[in-house]
Design an enzyme around this catalytic site. Structure first.
Site, short mmCIF file in Angstrom:
data_model
loop_
_atom_site.label_atom_id
_atom_site.label_comp_id
_atom_site.label_asym_id
_atom_site.label_seq_id
_atom_site.Cartn_x
_atom_site.Cartn_y
_atom_site.Cartn_z
N LEU A 50 0.85 -1.19 0.00
CA LEU A 50 0.00 0.00 0.00
C LEU A 50 0.89 1.24 0.00
CD1 LEU A 50 -2.88 -0.93 2.46
CD2 LEU A 50 -3.08 -0.44 0.03
N CYS A 61 -5.87 9.93 7.62
CA CYS A 61 -5.60 8.69 6.92
C CYS A 61 -4.67 8.93 5.74
CB CYS A 61 -6.92 8.04 6.50
SG CYS A 61 -6.77 6.29 6.13
N CYS A 74 -9.68 3.33 9.77
CA CYS A 74 -9.19 3.20 8.40
C CYS A 74 -8.33 1.95 8.27
CB CYS A 74 -8.40 4.44 8.01
SG CYS A 74 -7.89 4.48 6.28
N GLY A 110 3.71 1.28 5.21
CA GLY A 110 4.80 2.08 5.77
C GLY A 110 4.60 2.45 7.22
N SER A 141 1.17 5.57 -0.48
CA SER A 141 0.36 6.77 -0.27
C SER A 141 0.94 8.00 -0.94
CB SER A 141 0.24 7.05 1.23
OG SER A 141 1.52 7.31 1.78
#
Length: 354
Positions: free
Chosen positions: A7, A195, A100, A123, A9
């Protein structure tokens, strides 16, 4: 070699995770989650996630890693945004990052990807020790950045598929690795928003959904009106910044959501230190094991501070009594997270302080 979903971001932490796992020879795919409905962002005038996604694309191109963009918008709205708004309107202080993680990053996302992915890596500054029988969540090496507070609501099933590759590093080491890998995010500032969305200001979010409702600021000790505010929902217990009155420093010590009153004091310690603990409900034991030790540490907000406490089971709730007075306010709606040394045992919602 393992097949791992990462994931990302658009920040330095997840970028370094991607680089490390690729360097180690794993089969990695980057995933960026869109979580905000377009109408929720319209008042900002643009889509703040677009710049994040551009950084993600740059990192993936640099590392030659495939990228997939997945919509989790409706899930996020239904499970996180709706909860936040209902808690805020009730005068409590919710933590969207906990939900989240539980419902989106390690929940709906798990269900959305191919089961061939053995792990999901993020992370987060945390560590997870996988054993044949249990996966144990532990604090990250960096005490300032440790994010186990936000991960305490994960279930054992969720932890078993989780990887936190930078949990054993200090933030400075992560920055150094980003420079070494020559990542586009190496010098990017850390996000401080909700988030995934770093530029999103919490006050803007609240105002967009709940509007403005002027009310009184009352001195806690005297009942004297000291000023006005735009709505109790803009304030949290323990808040010092943004009160805007002279003669301080002023702190928020209580709120009355029915009368729309914010109670303030410039004697914060004297007002809050008589609170010796909290009742915690809906506790999640993330290792599947209930209370077996009564002397533990507790965090009741994100940060390096942990507080020695005595923990007792009282019906369906936990009674957490602090061993020493704390200058931090205990806010209903926030999460209380228990630790046994470096091991995070789980967390629950603070019902009330006592």
């Amino acid at each position: 070699m393992k097949k791992i979903a990462v994931l990302v971001s658009g920040g330095v932490d997840s970028s370094v995770v991607l680089a490390l796992l690729k360097q180690q020879g794993h089969d990695v795919t980057a995933f960026y989650l869109k979580i905000w409905l377009e109408d929720e962002l319209s008042y900002l005038g643009s889509c703040p996630w677009e710049q994040d996604l551009e950084f993600v694309r740059g990192v993936c191109a640099k590392l030659d890693v495939p990228l997939s963009v997945i919509s989790m918008q409706q899930t996020y709205h239904d499970r996180v945004v709706s909860y936040m708004l209902s808690e805020i309107k009730a005068g409590r202080t919710p933590n969207p990052d906990v939900l989240c993680n539980q419902y989106v990053k390690f929940g709906a996302f798990y269900d959305a990807i191919d089961t061939a992915y053995e792990y999901v890596a993020t992370g987060h500054y945390a560590q997870v020790e996988h054993t044949p029988t249990v996966s144990i969540l532990k604090k990250g090496k960096d005490p300032i950045k440790d994010q186990t507070y936000f991960l305490a609501y994960l279930s054992q099933a969720q932890l078993k598929r989780a990887l936190f590759p930078i949990g054993g590093l200090e933030k400075s080491e992560v920055r150094a690795l980003a420079q070494k890998f020559d990542l586009p995010t190496a010098s990017r500032k850390d996000s401080q928003g909700i988030c995934f969305l770093g530029k999103f200001n919490f006050a803007d979010f609240v105002q967009a959904h709940l509007g403005v409702q002027p009310g009184d600021m009352i001195e806690f000790e005297t009942g004297k009106k000291m000023g006005r505010h735009d709505g109790f929902w803009f304030f949290t217990i323990g808040q010092r910044q943004g009160i805007g009155l002279s003669g301080g420093p002023w702190y928020v010590v209580s709120k009355d959501p029915v009368k729309n009153i914010v109670y303030i004091s410039n004697q914060y310690g004297a007002v809050t230190n008589h609170k010796s603990g909290m009742l915690v409900q809906n506790f999640n034991w993330n290792q599947g094991v209930s209370l077996s030790k009564k002397e533990l540490d507790v965090r009741f907000r994100h940060g390096p501070a942990v507080h020695p406490a005595r923990v007792e089971q009282v019906g369906d709730e936990l009674k957490v009594t602090l061993q020493y007075e704390s200058s931090q306010g205990i806010a209903a709606g926030q999460f209380a997270v228990l630790y046994d040394g470096d091991v995070c045992l789980g967390g629950g919602v603070i019902k009330e302080a006592f």
